[in-house]
Scaffold this motif. Structure first.
Motif, PDB file in Angstrom:
ATOM      1  N   PHE A  49       0.819  -1.213   0.000  1.00  0.00           N
ATOM      2  CA  PHE A  49       0.000   0.000   0.000  1.00  0.00           C
ATOM      3  C   PHE A  49       0.858   1.270   0.000  1.00  0.00           C
ATOM      4  CE2 PHE A  49      -3.152  -3.089   1.507  1.00  0.00           C
ATOM      5  CZ  PHE A  49      -4.140  -2.838   0.575  1.00  0.00           C
ATOM      6  N   HIS A  50       2.072   1.174   0.513  1.00  0.00           N
ATOM      7  CA  HIS A  50       2.995   2.306   0.404  1.00  0.00           C
ATOM      8  C   HIS A  50       3.329   2.565  -1.059  1.00  0.00           C
ATOM      9  CE1 HIS A  50       6.346   4.999   1.266  1.00  0.00           C
ATOM     10  NE2 HIS A  50       7.080   4.264   0.452  1.00  0.00           N
ATOM     11  N   LEU A  51       3.617   1.499  -1.792  1.00  0.00           N
ATOM     12  CA  LEU A  51       3.936   1.650  -3.217  1.00  0.00           C
ATOM     13  C   LEU A  51       2.706   2.070  -4.015  1.00  0.00           C
ATOM     14  CD1 LEU A  51       6.205  -1.511  -3.673  1.00  0.00           C
ATOM     15  CD2 LEU A  51       6.934   0.870  -3.599  1.00  0.00           C
ATOM     16  N   LEU A  52       1.545   1.577  -3.614  1.00  0.00           N
ATOM     17  CA  LEU A  52       0.317   1.939  -4.307  1.00  0.00           C
ATOM     18  C   LEU A  52       0.044   3.438  -4.168  1.00  0.00           C
ATOM     19  CD1 LEU A  52      -1.718   0.152  -5.876  1.00  0.00           C
ATOM     20  CD2 LEU A  52      -3.179   0.221  -3.844  1.00  0.00           C
ATOM     21  N   LYS A  53       0.239   3.967  -2.968  1.00  0.00           N
ATOM     22  CA  LYS A  53       0.028   5.403  -2.743  1.00  0.00           C
ATOM     23  C   LYS A  53       1.036   6.239  -3.523  1.00  0.00           C
ATOM     24  CE  LYS A  53      -1.920   4.916   1.902  1.00  0.00           C
ATOM     25  NZ  LYS A  53      -1.682   5.141   3.362  1.00  0.00           N
ATOM     26  N   TYR A 101     -20.180  -9.597  -0.512  1.00  0.00           N
ATOM     27  CA  TYR A 101     -20.436  -8.238  -0.984  1.00  0.00           C
ATOM     28  C   TYR A 101     -19.216  -7.378  -0.658  1.00  0.00           C
ATOM     29  CZ  TYR A 101     -25.246  -9.823  -1.367  1.00  0.00           C
ATOM     30  OH  TYR A 101     -26.371 -10.525  -1.716  1.00  0.00           O
ATOM     31  N   VAL A 102     -18.846  -6.530  -1.601  1.00  0.00           N
ATOM     32  CA  VAL A 102     -17.668  -5.679  -1.437  1.00  0.00           C
ATOM     33  C   VAL A 102     -17.999  -4.265  -1.887  1.00  0.00           C
ATOM     34  CG1 VAL A 102     -15.261  -5.298  -2.068  1.00  0.00           C
ATOM     35  CG2 VAL A 102     -16.132  -7.629  -1.886  1.00  0.00           C
ATOM     36  N   ALA A 103     -17.561  -3.290  -1.103  1.00  0.00           N
ATOM     37  CA  ALA A 103     -17.700  -1.877  -1.483  1.00  0.00           C
ATOM     38  C   ALA A 103     -16.310  -1.285  -1.612  1.00  0.00           C
ATOM     39  CB  ALA A 103     -18.503  -1.112  -0.439  1.00  0.00           C
ATOM     40  N   VAL A 104     -16.031  -0.664  -2.743  1.00  0.00           N
ATOM     41  CA  VAL A 104     -14.719  -0.069  -2.973  1.00  0.00           C
ATOM     42  C   VAL A 104     -14.820   1.446  -2.839  1.00  0.00           C
ATOM     43  CG1 VAL A 104     -13.928  -1.941  -4.446  1.00  0.00           C
ATOM     44  CG2 VAL A 104     -15.092  -0.002  -5.471  1.00  0.00           C
ATOM     45  N   SER A 105     -13.744   2.044  -2.340  1.00  0.00           N
ATOM     46  CA  SER A 105     -13.745   3.496  -2.156  1.00  0.00           C
ATOM     47  C   SER A 105     -13.341   4.237  -3.415  1.00  0.00           C
ATOM     48  CB  SER A 105     -12.798   3.875  -1.013  1.00  0.00           C
ATOM     49  OG  SER A 105     -11.472   3.496  -1.317  1.00  0.00           O
ATOM     50  N   THR A 106     -12.744   3.524  -4.365  1.00  0.00           N
ATOM     51  CA  THR A 106     -12.337   4.119  -5.635  1.00  0.00           C
ATOM     52  C   THR A 106     -12.478   3.092  -6.748  1.00  0.00           C
ATOM     53  OG1 THR A 106     -10.494   5.077  -6.887  1.00  0.00           O
ATOM     54  CG2 THR A 106      -9.940   3.506  -5.162  1.00  0.00           C
ATOM     55  N   LEU A 107     -12.808   3.568  -7.930  1.00  0.00           N
ATOM     56  CA  LEU A 107     -12.904   2.694  -9.098  1.00  0.00           C
ATOM     57  C   LEU A 107     -11.636   2.734  -9.953  1.00  0.00           C
ATOM     58  CD1 LEU A 107     -16.581   3.280 -10.278  1.00  0.00           C
ATOM     59  CD2 LEU A 107     -15.639   1.235  -9.226  1.00  0.00           C
ATOM     60  N   GLU A 108     -10.622   3.427  -9.464  1.00  0.00           N
ATOM     61  CA  GLU A 108      -9.404   3.610 -10.255  1.00  0.00           C
ATOM     62  C   GLU A 108      -8.776   2.279 -10.662  1.00  0.00           C
ATOM     63  OE1 GLU A 108      -4.899   5.514  -9.820  1.00  0.00           O
ATOM     64  OE2 GLU A 108      -6.374   5.740  -8.199  1.00  0.00           O
ATOM     65  N   TYR A 109      -8.694   1.343  -9.733  1.00  0.00           N
ATOM     66  CA  TYR A 109      -7.989   0.091 -10.018  1.00  0.00           C
ATOM     67  C   TYR A 109      -8.860  -0.887 -10.787  1.00  0.00           C
ATOM     68  CZ  TYR A 109      -4.954   2.330  -6.721  1.00  0.00           C
ATOM     69  OH  TYR A 109      -4.149   3.253  -6.110  1.00  0.00           O
ATOM     70  N   LEU A 110     -10.167  -0.820 -10.593  1.00  0.00           N
ATOM     71  CA  LEU A 110     -11.065  -1.616 -11.424  1.00  0.00           C
ATOM     72  C   LEU A 110     -11.051  -1.104 -12.861  1.00  0.00           C
ATOM     73  CD1 LEU A 110     -14.098  -2.076  -9.004  1.00  0.00           C
ATOM     74  CD2 LEU A 110     -12.538  -3.853  -9.798  1.00  0.00           C
ATOM     75  N   LEU A 132      -7.710  -8.401   3.268  1.00  0.00           N
ATOM     76  CA  LEU A 132      -7.913  -9.042   1.973  1.00  0.00           C
ATOM     77  C   LEU A 132      -6.585  -9.327   1.282  1.00  0.00           C
ATOM     78  CD1 LEU A 132     -10.944  -6.966   0.645  1.00  0.00           C
ATOM     79  CD2 LEU A 132     -10.977  -9.244   1.669  1.00  0.00           C
ATOM     80  N   PRO A 133      -6.494 -10.439   0.570  1.00  0.00           N
ATOM     81  CA  PRO A 133      -5.236 -10.791  -0.108  1.00  0.00           C
ATOM     82  C   PRO A 133      -4.821  -9.725  -1.116  1.00  0.00           C
ATOM     83  CG  PRO A 133      -7.036 -12.217  -0.800  1.00  0.00           C
ATOM     84  CD  PRO A 133      -7.541 -11.441   0.356  1.00  0.00           C
ATOM     85  N   LEU A 134      -3.515  -9.597  -1.294  1.00  0.00           N
ATOM     86  CA  LEU A 134      -2.993  -8.536  -2.158  1.00  0.00           C
ATOM     87  C   LEU A 134      -3.418  -8.711  -3.612  1.00  0.00           C
ATOM     88  CD1 LEU A 134       0.591  -8.048  -0.665  1.00  0.00           C
ATOM     89  CD2 LEU A 134      -1.513  -6.757  -0.209  1.00  0.00           C
ATOM     90  N   SER A 135      -3.633  -9.940  -4.032  1.00  0.00           N
ATOM     91  CA  SER A 135      -4.097 -10.160  -5.401  1.00  0.00           C
ATOM     92  C   SER A 135      -5.495  -9.577  -5.599  1.00  0.00           C
ATOM     93  CB  SER A 135      -4.095 -11.659  -5.733  1.00  0.00           C
ATOM     94  OG  SER A 135      -4.783 -12.386  -4.737  1.00  0.00           O
ATOM     95  N   ILE A 136      -6.280  -9.486  -4.532  1.00  0.00           N
ATOM     96  CA  ILE A 136      -7.586  -8.836  -4.590  1.00  0.00           C
ATOM     97  C   ILE A 136      -7.418  -7.317  -4.498  1.00  0.00           C
ATOM     98  CG2 ILE A 136      -9.855  -8.650  -3.515  1.00  0.00           C
ATOM     99  CD1 ILE A 136      -9.237 -11.372  -4.757  1.00  0.00           C
ATOM    100  N   CYS A 137      -6.500  -6.892  -3.636  1.00  0.00           N
ATOM    101  CA  CYS A 137      -6.262  -5.453  -3.456  1.00  0.00           C
ATOM    102  C   CYS A 137      -5.734  -4.789  -4.717  1.00  0.00           C
ATOM    103  CB  CYS A 137      -5.284  -5.233  -2.298  1.00  0.00           C
ATOM    104  SG  CYS A 137      -5.937  -5.756  -0.694  1.00  0.00           S
ATOM    105  N   CYS A 138      -5.137  -5.575  -5.620  1.00  0.00           N
ATOM    106  CA  CYS A 138      -4.714  -5.021  -6.907  1.00  0.00           C
ATOM    107  C   CYS A 138      -5.907  -4.458  -7.670  1.00  0.00           C
ATOM    108  CB  CYS A 138      -4.028  -6.101  -7.745  1.00  0.00           C
ATOM    109  SG  CYS A 138      -2.358  -6.544  -7.218  1.00  0.00           S
ATOM    110  N   HIS A 139      -7.105  -4.993  -7.411  1.00  0.00           N
ATOM    111  CA  HIS A 139      -8.310  -4.547  -8.103  1.00  0.00           C
ATOM    112  C   HIS A 139      -9.121  -3.549  -7.281  1.00  0.00           C
ATOM    113  CE1 HIS A 139      -7.681  -7.534 -11.212  1.00  0.00           C
ATOM    114  NE2 HIS A 139      -7.615  -8.483 -10.305  1.00  0.00           N
ATOM    115  N   GLY A 187      -7.830  -1.564  -4.570  1.00  0.00           N
ATOM    116  CA  GLY A 187      -7.108  -0.466  -3.968  1.00  0.00           C
ATOM    117  C   GLY A 187      -7.332  -0.455  -2.470  1.00  0.00           C
ATOM    118  N   GLU A 188      -6.946   0.639  -1.832  1.00  0.00           N
ATOM    119  CA  GLU A 188      -7.093   0.751  -0.385  1.00  0.00           C
ATOM    120  C   GLU A 188      -8.491   1.265  -0.037  1.00  0.00           C
ATOM    121  OE1 GLU A 188      -4.285   2.202   3.330  1.00  0.00           O
ATOM    122  OE2 GLU A 188      -4.152   3.245   1.401  1.00  0.00           O
ATOM    123  N   GLY A 189      -8.977   0.887   1.151  1.00  0.00           N
ATOM    124  CA  GLY A 189     -10.241   1.419   1.638  1.00  0.00           C
ATOM    125  C   GLY A 189     -11.473   0.607   1.320  1.00  0.00           C
TER     126      GLY A 189
END
Length: 334
Positions: free
Chosen positions: A99-103, A205-214, A313-320, A322-324
């Protein structure tokens, strides 16, 4: 590879009484035959007992290395890319680093374990075990399941790939169900049939704070992502039957959380009525307090269930996601 708590059985010391319940360490005869089953598997010994089935999964299950050791299973770290360089979850990249690199603006994308990584583990396990139950993430969400199925064709039925349409929170429950069923004396073939026969007995069910990575992964259009940002729209996604679909669009994360809770409560009261279910929560990010707060909200919403601490959540999921992102789900318990 993270190895489970299995130990190679010691040298044969004595022949067990025929018909005795074998619940202690295995005994290995000089000719390689097993007389006792391994610890935790309660099957009656009638002359010679079969070897315990090995369970393999990957870090998409949200199972940690420590949990894998406690369960006695084998865990493959999932690979993913950061700025074109390959990392392995839990081995060469932590959640904090990710998440440091993602930011910092790093480009991330997912991958899957190489065939050599998978088959080398199977080959090693089959020197000791009769069967391998392999649990990849849902075939509807990744090609890793089909890859495993293709590889398993060369193992003459000794490797069984379980495709019960699960991922992360519900996949972890499925693996715990497999451990329970094996302890009850079920064969690997029976476990696979039971779990795949109940593949629809889960919901996420999942709610994302940003659609940038999707957007970057091609799951939403650039125009749709931009409009959602302007209108403060938080999409609620669902995983039913192993596929990711849109469930509802709401404004703000507070409404998104309420929507997910209401949706899961409806599922439990209708689709899963009368079933023994478990409820789980998860989050993406390096701030544990986010997960703790979300867990408390879910527990308050479902007081009749004992909700375990929120899973990172696993990082492979977080790739899609993002944070939050926050999510919750349920799955049948055996």
């Amino acid at each position: 590879l993270y190895s489970g708590a299995h130990r190679r059985p010691p040298v044969f010391r004595r022949k067990p009484p025929v018909g005795k319940m074998a619940t202690d360490e295995s005994f290995l005869a000089k000719d390689g035959r097993i007389w006792y089953t391994t610890k935790g598997v309660k099957s009656k010994v009638k002359g010679i007992a079969t070897l315990k089935t090995a369970i393999v999964t990957d870090t998409n299950s949200s199972i940690t290395p420590q949990e894998a050791k406690e369960l006695g299973i084998y865990l493959i770290p999932m690979p993913f890319f950061i700025d074109g360089e390959t990392y392995l979850e839990g081995e060469t990249c932590t959640h904090e680093t990710f998440f440091h690199l993602l930011k910092a603006g790093a480009k991330v994308s997912t991958s899957q374990p190489s065939p050599e990584t998978i088959t080398s583990l199977w080959d090693r396990l089959l020197q000791t075990y009769d069967r391998v139950l392999h649990f990849p993430m849902s075939s509807g969400l990744s090609g890793s399941c089909e890859t495993a199925k293709a590889l398993a064709q060369d193992y003459d039925g000794r490797v069984l790939v379980v495709d019960d349409h699960r991922i992360t929170l519900t996949l972890a429950r499925s693996i715990r169900n497999a451990v329970s069923l094996l302890d009850q004396g079920k064969t690997a073939e029976e476990v696979k049939a039971i779990l795949e026969g109940e593949r629809d007995a889960s919901s996420i069910y999942v709610a994302v704070s940003t659609l940038e990575y999707l957007r970057k992964s091609g799951r939403v259009t650039a125009a749709g992502a931009a409009m959602a940002t302007i209108l403060h729209i938080k999409p609620v996604l669902q995983i039913q039957g192993g596929k990711l679909d849109a469930y509802r669009k709401v404004r703000g994360m507070l409404h998104a959380k309420k929507t997910m809770i209401a949706a899961l409560r409806h599922d439990l009261a209708t689709r899963f009525s009368g079933m023994r279910m478990a409820v789980y929560s998860g989050y993406s990010g390096s701030d544990r307090t986010v997960g703790d707060t979300w867990h408390d909200e879910v527990q308050a919403a479902f007081p009749e269930y004992k909700v375990p601490p929120s899973v990172s959540l696993p990082l492979s999921i977080c790739c899609h996601t993002g944070e939050g992102a926050v999510g919750l789900g349920c799955a049948k318990v055996w």
